[in-house]
Design a protein around this motif. Structure first.
Motif, PDB file in Angstrom:
ATOM      1  N   TRP A  83      -1.912   7.436   2.194  1.00 55.74           N
ATOM      2  CA  TRP A  83      -3.295   7.930   2.060  1.00 55.74           C
ATOM      3  C   TRP A  83      -3.272   9.385   2.524  1.00 55.74           C
ATOM      4  N   ASP A  84      -3.415  10.299   1.548  1.00 54.56           N
ATOM      5  CA  ASP A  84      -3.201  11.728   1.815  1.00 54.56           C
ATOM      6  C   ASP A  84      -4.352  12.377   2.579  1.00 54.56           C
ATOM      7  N   GLU A 114     -12.819   8.558  -6.127  1.00 54.38           N
ATOM      8  CA  GLU A 114     -12.962   7.287  -6.854  1.00 54.38           C
ATOM      9  C   GLU A 114     -13.909   6.344  -6.104  1.00 54.38           C
ATOM     10  N   THR A 126       0.839  -1.200   0.000  1.00 55.33           N
ATOM     11  CA  THR A 126       0.000   0.000   0.000  1.00 55.33           C
ATOM     12  C   THR A 126       0.872   1.247   0.000  1.00 55.33           C
ATOM     13  N   ALA A 127       0.264   2.375  -0.350  1.00 56.36           N
ATOM     14  CA  ALA A 127       0.981   3.648  -0.427  1.00 56.36           C
ATOM     15  C   ALA A 127       0.399   4.623   0.606  1.00 56.36           C
TER      16      ALA A 127
HETATM   17  O1  LIG Z   1      -2.384   1.951  -1.057  1.00 52.80           O
HETATM   18  C1  LIG Z   1      -3.032   2.971  -1.324  1.00 52.80           C
HETATM   19  C2  LIG Z   1      -2.580   4.249  -0.975  1.00 52.80           C
HETATM   20  C3  LIG Z   1      -3.343   5.349  -1.306  1.00 52.80           C
HETATM   21  N1  LIG Z   1      -4.541   5.205  -1.939  1.00 52.80           N
HETATM   22  C4  LIG Z   1      -5.371   6.371  -2.281  1.00 52.80           C
HETATM   23  C5  LIG Z   1      -5.256   7.457  -1.219  1.00 52.80           C
HETATM   24  C6  LIG Z   1      -4.280   8.434  -1.796  1.00 52.80           C
HETATM   25  O2  LIG Z   1      -4.499   9.734  -1.283  1.00 52.80           O
HETATM   26  C7  LIG Z   1      -4.608   8.324  -3.282  1.00 52.80           C
HETATM   27  C8  LIG Z   1      -3.499   8.775  -4.189  1.00 52.80           C
HETATM   28  O3  LIG Z   1      -2.325   8.097  -3.844  1.00 52.80           O
HETATM   29  P1  LIG Z   1      -0.947   8.606  -4.428  1.00 52.80           P
HETATM   30  O4  LIG Z   1      -0.795  10.073  -4.167  1.00 52.80           O
HETATM   31  O5  LIG Z   1       0.114   7.703  -3.980  1.00 52.80           O
HETATM   32  O6  LIG Z   1      -1.234   8.385  -5.993  1.00 52.80           O
HETATM   33  P2  LIG Z   1      -0.430   8.882  -7.271  1.00 52.80           P
HETATM   34  O7  LIG Z   1      -0.105   7.713  -8.075  1.00 52.80           O
HETATM   35  O8  LIG Z   1       0.712   9.770  -6.850  1.00 52.80           O
HETATM   36  O9  LIG Z   1      -1.545   9.704  -8.025  1.00 52.80           O
HETATM   37  P3  LIG Z   1      -1.838  11.283  -7.967  1.00 52.80           P
HETATM   38  O10 LIG Z   1      -0.858  11.851  -8.937  1.00 52.80           O
HETATM   39  O11 LIG Z   1      -3.246  11.443  -8.364  1.00 52.80           O
HETATM   40  O12 LIG Z   1      -1.607  11.732  -6.545  1.00 52.80           O
HETATM   41  O13 LIG Z   1      -4.885   6.935  -3.484  1.00 52.80           O
HETATM   42  C9  LIG Z   1      -4.990   3.948  -2.272  1.00 52.80           C
HETATM   43  O14 LIG Z   1      -6.079   3.782  -2.817  1.00 52.80           O
HETATM   44  N2  LIG Z   1      -4.219   2.871  -1.970  1.00 52.80           N
END
Ligand SMILES: O=c1ccn([C@H]2C[C@H](O)[C@@H](COP(=O)(O)OP(=O)(O)OP(=O)(O)O)O2)c(=O)[nH]1
Length: 181
Positions: free
Chosen positions: A132-133, A179, A129-130
């Motif tokens: 969660w902002d 989403e 997982t990443a």
């Molecule tokens: O394991 C995870 C971690 C985060 N999120 C959700 C919450 C988070 O706030 C959002 C965006 O995550 P992230 O910023 O890492 O995505 P990104 O790939 O950097 O996309 P963006 O450019 O839209 O921020 O996704 C998940 O669904 N799963």
């Protein structure tokens, strides 16, 4: 500091609270539950944990084409949704994407982390997982890696969301905002 005069047990407890509360980085499970319920989640009693809330598996996918991450653009690969067989997802070793069953809202002043349920690890699987902002609202996804065959029932608890107090700049306004809602 004199904590032994008067009601020693009460005063010791008060001193301990003063000493520990400012350092309490993580929210209680009750506070995490409140944040999820504010986002519209309906939680079962068994989802409420001391330090967080268990998230369930609502859908399991297999990517069927390459994804893309460029310098400015990104693309999430098309995926095939797996169907339960006799009430279970029967997963061969491999990598899957799962969608959680609960809408999540990360309050301002907080950051969320999702950890795998330990029974998942004990069965040779892992959830990656990443971050969660703060300000994110939606039904999120995670990467499930099955190191061995594993069977999951739809809506089974698979992960745990915890919330930590955190400074932040602005709030989440990316492409995944809203989403699944
Ligand atoms: O394991 C995870 C971690 C985060 N999120 C959700 C919450 C988070 O706030 C959002 C965006 O995550 P992230 O910023 O890492 O995505 P990104 O790939 O950097 O996309 P963006 O450019 O839209 O921020 O996704 C998940 O669904 N799963």
């Amino acid at each position: 500091m004199d904590i032994y005069c008067g009601d020693a047990a009460f005063e010791a407890d008060t001193v301990l609270r003063r000493a520990t509360l400012p350092w309490s980085m993580y929210e209680s499970g009750t506070a995490v539950a409140a944040a999820l319920e504010a986002a519209g989640a309906t939680l079962g009693a068994n989802q409420r944990q001391p330090n967080g809330v268990d998230l369930t598996v609502e859908a399991v996918f297999e990517p069927v084409e390459p994804g893309f991450i460029g310098r400015t653009e990104k693309h999430v690969a098309e995926r095939r949704e797996l169907r339960p067989v006799d009430g279970r997802y029967r997963l061969d070793p491999g990598t899957y994407v799962i969608r959680y069953g609960e809408p999540v809202r990360i309050p301002e002043g907080r950051v969320g982390f999702v950890y795998p349920r330990s029974t998942l690890l004990r069965n040779g699987a892992m959830l990656n997982t990443a971050v969660w902002d703060a300000g994110y609202e939606g039904v999120g996804e995670g990467r499930l890696h099955a190191g061995h065959p594993i069977e999951l029932e739809p809506d089974a608890r698979i992960a745990q969301l915890v919330l930590a107090r955190a400074d932040h700049d602005d709030t989440y306004d990316g492409s995944y905002q809203g989403e699944g809602l």
